[in-house]
Every structure is written in C-alpha cells, then in structure tokens.
Motif scaffolding. Structure first.
Motif, mmCIF file in Angstrom:
data_model
loop_
_atom_site.group_PDB
_atom_site.id
_atom_site.type_symbol
_atom_site.label_atom_id
_atom_site.label_comp_id
_atom_site.label_asym_id
_atom_site.label_seq_id
_atom_site.Cartn_x
_atom_site.Cartn_y
_atom_site.Cartn_z
ATOM 1 N N UNK A 48 34.218 -79.430 35.585
ATOM 2 C CA UNK A 48 35.456 -78.823 35.102
ATOM 3 C C UNK A 48 35.163 -77.881 33.942
ATOM 4 N N UNK A 49 34.330 -78.319 32.995
ATOM 5 C CA UNK A 49 34.024 -77.485 31.850
ATOM 6 C C UNK A 49 33.239 -76.251 32.253
ATOM 7 N N UNK A 50 32.355 -76.412 33.230
ATOM 8 C CA UNK A 50 31.576 -75.263 33.677
ATOM 9 C C UNK A 50 32.463 -74.213 34.338
ATOM 10 N N UNK A 51 33.606 -74.642 34.855
ATOM 11 C CA UNK A 51 34.500 -73.703 35.523
ATOM 12 C C UNK A 51 35.441 -72.975 34.575
ATOM 13 N N UNK A 52 35.424 -73.333 33.303
ATOM 14 C CA UNK A 52 36.292 -72.653 32.342
ATOM 15 C C UNK A 52 35.651 -71.351 31.862
ATOM 16 N N UNK A 53 36.478 -70.400 31.526
ATOM 17 C CA UNK A 53 36.022 -69.112 30.997
ATOM 18 C C UNK A 53 36.843 -68.795 29.752
ATOM 19 N N UNK A 54 36.308 -67.991 28.822
ATOM 20 C CA UNK A 54 37.074 -67.615 27.630
ATOM 21 C C UNK A 54 38.433 -67.020 28.002
ATOM 22 N N UNK A 55 39.466 -67.478 27.315
ATOM 23 C CA UNK A 55 40.814 -67.000 27.586
ATOM 24 C C UNK A 55 41.545 -67.813 28.631
ATOM 25 N N UNK A 56 40.934 -68.870 29.141
ATOM 26 C CA UNK A 56 41.585 -69.675 30.178
ATOM 27 C C UNK A 56 42.707 -70.511 29.577
ATOM 28 N N UNK A 57 43.722 -70.776 30.407
ATOM 29 C CA UNK A 57 44.798 -71.688 30.003
ATOM 30 C C UNK A 57 44.326 -73.123 30.192
ATOM 31 N N UNK A 58 44.619 -73.973 29.208
ATOM 32 C CA UNK A 58 44.226 -75.374 29.325
ATOM 33 C C UNK A 58 45.445 -76.236 29.028
ATOM 34 N N UNK A 59 45.469 -77.393 29.653
ATOM 35 C CA UNK A 59 46.569 -78.329 29.456
ATOM 36 C C UNK A 59 45.988 -79.728 29.375
ATOM 37 N N UNK A 60 45.955 -80.255 28.155
ATOM 38 C CA UNK A 60 45.412 -81.589 27.941
ATOM 39 C C UNK A 60 46.387 -82.413 27.112
ATOM 40 N N UNK A 61 47.619 -82.392 27.536
ATOM 41 C CA UNK A 61 48.649 -83.161 26.864
ATOM 42 C C UNK A 61 48.345 -84.655 26.915
ATOM 43 N N UNK A 62 48.571 -85.335 25.811
ATOM 44 C CA UNK A 62 48.403 -86.787 25.753
ATOM 45 C C UNK A 62 46.970 -87.264 25.770
ATOM 46 N N UNK A 63 46.007 -86.364 25.829
ATOM 47 C CA UNK A 63 44.601 -86.745 25.940
ATOM 48 C C UNK A 63 44.048 -87.153 24.579
ATOM 49 N N UNK A 64 43.148 -88.131 24.594
ATOM 50 C CA UNK A 64 42.473 -88.555 23.370
ATOM 51 C C UNK A 64 41.119 -87.869 23.302
ATOM 52 N N UNK A 65 40.903 -87.111 22.208
ATOM 53 C CA UNK A 65 39.660 -86.354 22.045
ATOM 54 C C UNK A 65 38.801 -86.981 20.967
ATOM 55 N N UNK A 66 37.554 -87.236 21.352
ATOM 56 C CA UNK A 66 36.571 -87.513 20.312
ATOM 57 C C UNK A 66 36.063 -86.167 19.806
ATOM 58 N N UNK A 67 35.339 -86.213 18.719
ATOM 59 C CA UNK A 67 34.839 -84.952 18.162
ATOM 60 C C UNK A 67 33.909 -84.253 19.139
ATOM 61 N N UNK A 68 33.058 -85.016 19.844
ATOM 62 C CA UNK A 68 32.113 -84.411 20.781
ATOM 63 C C UNK A 68 32.829 -83.843 21.998
#
Length: 618
Positions: A48-68
């Motif tokens: 999934x991360x490899x498929x992202x490009x600068x300027x892409x729309x992202x939606x990670x509502x409710x997600x828990x993020x660690x620093x890494x």
C-alpha cells in the motif's frame, strides 16, 4: 465520538470483544483490505505504501499511529524535488498518535482533517503548509508546535485541548482561524503570528500565559467570553479592525498592551481581577459595564472612550498619553494604522451610570461626554487640561430680541437640549449621541456636582462656569414657582448670576445716566434756596432772638440741561453709588430719585465687584 458507538465508516474492529470492547479498533479500512493501516499485514502495508505518490489523498480516520508508522506513511508521500512530504486530502479524524507526530514542513494540498484526533506525544507542524482547510476540532494535544506554519485555508481548532505548550509563533493564517472553546492548559504562544481573516477565540480558556506579542490581526479579533487566567500579552499587537474582548475575564493580567487598533477595542462586560494598566492607541474603546476589582490605569491615544455603567471600587485613572507608547525593549509603538487620525487626543463619550468617587480623568476632551446619571460626580477628580464644550460665542441677530451667549463651559446634554428647543439659534450641537430626553431638571444637579468638584480642586473660575450652568438650568426647569423664576431671571439679566461684571457695569452705567438725566430735568432746584433771619429787639434792650428759615426748593424752569446742572447731577449720582449724601438741594422729585439711586446703584456696583472676584479668585 462515544467509544461505545461504532464510527460512521467501515472500521477495522481489531481486538473487539463482545463484553469488554464491542467496537474494537476504529481505524478505517485501507482500500482493498478489511483492516486499518496499523493492523494490516506487513506485506500488504508495504504494498500500500509503495503505491502512494506525493500529493495522493489519504484517509486513515480512527487509525492508531506509532511514530514509526507515521514516518513510513510520510516517507512514502515525500516529494523528491523538495524533500518534504506532500499530501492531497488528509483524513486523520479521530486518529490517535502514540508517539511524536512530526508533520514539520509537510504540505497539505487539500483539506487536512484532524478532528477529535489525540496527540499523545509532541505534535510538530512547524513550517507546515495547509493549502485547504485545517480542521483540528476537538483534538487533544500535549505539546503542539505550529511555529511558522502557513494556513492558507480556514484553520479550525474548535474545542481543541492543548495540555502543554501550544506553539504558534510566526504562524500565518490567511483565512479564518477558529479557536472557539479551545482550552490552553499551558502557555499559548502566538508571538508574531499573522491572522489575515477572522481570529476567533470566543470562549477560549487560557490557563497560563497567552502571548500575542507583535501579532497582527488583519480581520476582526474575537475574544468574546475568553478567560485569561495568566498574563494577557498583547504588547505591540496590531489590530487592523475590531478587537472584541466582550465579557472576557482577566484574572491576573497586570499589563494589557500597549497595542494599536484601527477600529474598536471592545471591553464591554469584561472583568479584571487584579491591578492592571491598559495601554491602547485605538479609534474607540468601549468599556460599558466593564468591571475592575482592583486599581487600574487606562492610558490612551487617538481614542474615543465609552465608559457608561462601568463598575469599579478602587481608584481608576483614564489619561491621555501625549507621546507614542514605549515598549519594554525601548522602541516606540508603531501607530501606522492610525496615521490618518487628525490628532492623538482622547475624547470621553459617556460616564453615565458610573460611580465617580474613585475616578480620575487627566488631559481628556470632555466636550461630548454625557454626565447625566453619573453617581458621586462631585468627587470626580480632573487633572491636567480637561476641556469641555462651550456656548456659541457670536451675537445672533436673526431673532428678536437678539441674543448673545457668553463663552462658558457647557455640557453636551445642554447643547442637545438647546439645539432641540423651538427657535434655537445656530451653534448649539444637536449631535450629542445618547443624550435622550435629558433637560434642565436633570442637568441642574449635574452642573452642581461638577461645580463642587472644581471648587474642591481649588479651581474657582472653572467652578463659576458650572455655577452659571446650574442657575441656567434652574431658571428653565419646570418645577420652580413663577416667583423664583422671576428672581432668577432678574439675577441673570442684571449680572449673569453674579458672574458677568460687564453686564452689571452696563446696567450701572445705564442707571447712572438715567439718574443724571432725571435729576437735571426734575430733581435739581431752580436756584439755591436762600436763608432768612428774622428777630425782634426789645425796646428796653436785652436778649435778641433770631429765627432762621430757608426757602423751599423751587422746581426748575427754563433751560434745565446746562453744564452747571450736569455737574451737580453727576455729583449727586456718584455719591449715590457709594451710598453717600451729596448735600445738594433737591426738589421733592429729586429726593425720591436720589433715594432710588442710592438703593439700586450700590447693588449693581456690588454685583460687578462680585463677578470680578468670582472670575479671578483661586
């Protein structure tokens, strides 16, 4: 959002338990998968991360993020030409950031939505650029760092909570910045920030110091009902429109300003809990119903101040500052937004409803001030050059009889009352805003109180003007009997209530001239009466008895207006002025003329002397 209710999006539900946690992980599904980014398998996350490009729309509502995990997401969106991450629309609503959330130098090309997000570590948005809306509504921060951040769309921090320092130095808000109901539990640092749209801090709570030094507000600054529990640091702040602090609370602010405001500074209903000095260069300062719980000093430039119904129980000073304010670093406060103002003087619009027992006014223009309704006005202290409006000085011939108002200090309410009377002459100012239906009955005690205030300040000539105004209002009031009105009218006509020496001297001169004419015409005898001695000498000699008699004065005939008769009449008149008898032979009519002269002319002379004394004594 309630933790017992599932979110509105399809969520991960990782770790859900029917009893302990029926919802589980609230993170939104990654497109094409049934788990959120945090719980996605490593291989699927990498794909999934490899498929992202600068300027892409992202939606990670409710997600828990660690620093890494957050760093991995931002790395995938890094623009190789700038070396900084570039996002399109960014959905982080209700997301949780476990470690440091470092969005420094990130560019959000679309809306950045962090509503109800929880930042459990540092939230770093230094030099970030928000080209769309930045929504942090109900977000929770520990340290929040937005130094030099650029918000090109609306910035929403409604109900946000900053548990530690909120850093916004040199941040730029190109549109509205909304911090309504935000809570700053530690320092709120907005030094040198620029707000180009509305800055909305309505109902915000600053539990420690709020620092807005050198901040620039190009739109309205709205701090309605805000609570400042520490220092309110607005030194060198510039408000290009209105600065509204209505109903705000300043618990410990000891210094507010100096600041410059091209519009209104509204402190209506605000509360100051401790000693404070307010310094403003502003078009208008509104302090209606403002409450001071301790001593205060208000220093102003260019300002019209409305102080109606303000409440204070300790000494409060309102003073005009003759020179530009000096900042703590020694520089003068720049007053560029007020460069078109005619002069830096300070005008008072209203003191109605104020208890003036502890009020000191220094170097203010009171020509438009409304005093009716002020309590303990006789204890008001006026320092320096406080000026009042004056009566129209010219002679007005377009009415009969012609009228001339002697120059004196006049209240704005009297201007308004006289300008609205039938047949009013030009020159009385009808534009006394808020004067309402105030008339002589209400203005007489106001003039009386101001007279006493001037007398207590050993300013007798100034007190004389207010005594004149008091008597004028009594003469025109509707509640006095005709007899008293007649006496006041006579007192006014003869000597201007004992304050117009020229008027009393004019009447004295007229009375003396009339006395001279009447004496020459009727009062002086035709000739000096001759004395006749008669007696009888006894034939046998002895004591002789003489009887001396004098002829009755004869009424004049022939030419009565001669130089000799003028000198005699002048002598009689001058002696009458000083209440002396001339010894001149008078006819019966002349005797009565002299008696009348000896009664009226000394009174007129006394009124003239009294008027001079009232004008020159200190």
């Amino acid at each position: 959002m309630s933790t017992s209710q599932p979110p509105a999006w399809r969520h991960c539900a990782h770790g859900a338990h029917p009893l302990a946690d029926p919802v589980g992980c609230r993170g939104i599904h990654v497109p094409g998968h049934s788990a959120c980014l945090a719980h996605l398998a490593d291989a699927d996350r990498d794909a999934y991360l490899a498929g992202l490009a600068p300027g892409a729309n992202i939606d990670h509502r409710g997600t828990t993020f660690t620093e890494s995990l957050l760093n991995a997401l931002l790395t995938a969106l890094r623009d190789p030409t700038t070396g900084h991450p570039r996002l399109g629309g960014a959905g982080f609503e209700s997301a949780t950031f476990e470690g440091a959330a470092v969005f420094g130098s990130v560019t959000f090309e679309g809306d950045a939505v962090f509503g109800e997000a929880a930042f459990k570590g540092d939230a770093v948005f230094g030099e970030a650029t928000f080209e769309g809306r930045a929504v942090f509504e109900s977000a929770t921060f520990k340290d929040a760092r937005f130094e030099e951040a650029a918000f090109k769309g609306d910035a929403w921090f409604t109900s946000a909570t900053f548990e530690r320092v909120a850093w916004f130095p040199s941040a730029t808000f190109e549109r509205d910045a909304v911090f309504v109901s935000a809570t700053f539990k530690h320092y709120a640092w907005f030094e040198s920030a620029t707000f180009e749209g509305v800055a909305g801090f309505t109902s915000a709570t600053f539990e420690r110091d709020a620092v807005f030094e050198s901040a620039t507000f190009k739109g309205d600054a709205m701090f309605l009902s805000a609570a400042f529990e520490g220092v309110a640091g607005f030194e060198s702040a510039t408000f290009e429109r209105d600065a509204v602090f209505e109903s705000a609370t300043f618990a410990e602010a000891d210094q507010f300003g100096p600041s410059v405001c091209a519009g209104r500074v509204v402190l209506a209903g605000a509360v100051f809990g401790g000693p404070v000095t307010l310094s403003f260069a502003a078009r208008r300062l509104e302090c209606r119903r403002t409450r001071w719980s301790s001593t205060a000093e208000i220093r102003l430039r260019y300002t019209t101040v409305d102080f109606a119904h303000a409440v204070f129980e300790y000494p409060l000073t309102i003073a005009a500052e003759p020179d530009p304010f000096v900042l703590t670093d020694g520089r003068q406060l720049a007053e560029n937004p007020l460069s078109s103002a005619p002069d830096p003087g300070v005008r008072v619009a209203s003191l109605r409803g104020v208890d003036a027992a502890h009020l000191v006014l220094a170097d203010l223009d009171l020509s438009g001030c409304l005093f009716a309704g002020t309590v303990h006005l006789d204890q008001l202290r006026l320092e320096g050059a406080c000026t009042f409006d004056t009566a129209p000085p010219a002679v007005h011939w377009r009415r009969w009889p012609p009228v001339r108002f002697t120059e004196r200090r006049v209240l704005a309410e009297e201007h308004h009352w006289r300008a609205n009377r039938p047949g009013a002459v030009r020159g009385w100012n009808v534009a006394a805003l808020g004067a309402g239906r105030v008339g002589p009955l209400q203005l007489a005690p106001v003039y009386r109180s101001l007279r006493k205030a001037f007398e207590d300040g050993k300013h007798e000539p100034g007190a004389a003007d207010f005594y004149y105004g008091e008597m004028e209002m009594r003469r025109h009031a509707d509640d006095i009997p005709r007899s008293e009105r007649g006496l006041l009218t006579a007192y006014w006509a003869l000597s201007g209530y004992g304050l117009r020496a020229s008027r009393a001297l004019a009447w004295l001169g007229a009375a003396m001239l009339l006395t001279i004419v009447l004496l020459m015409a009727f009062g002086l005898a035709r000739d000096t009466p001759k004395q006749t001695a008669t007696g009888t000498v006894p034939a046998s000699g002895g004591k002789v008895t003489f009887e001396i008699d004098k002829d009755d004065p004869q009424n004049p005939t022939g030419n009565r207006f001669t130089g000799e008769r003028f000198e005699k009449a002048l002598n009689v008149t001058l002696n009458s002025v000083v209440f002396r008898s001339s010894g001149q032979d008078l006819t019966t009519a002349g005797t009565y003329i002299e008696m009348t002269s000896r009664l009226t002319e000394p009174v007129l002379l006394g009124l003239a002397v009294l008027a001079v004394r009232n004008r020159v004594k200190r």
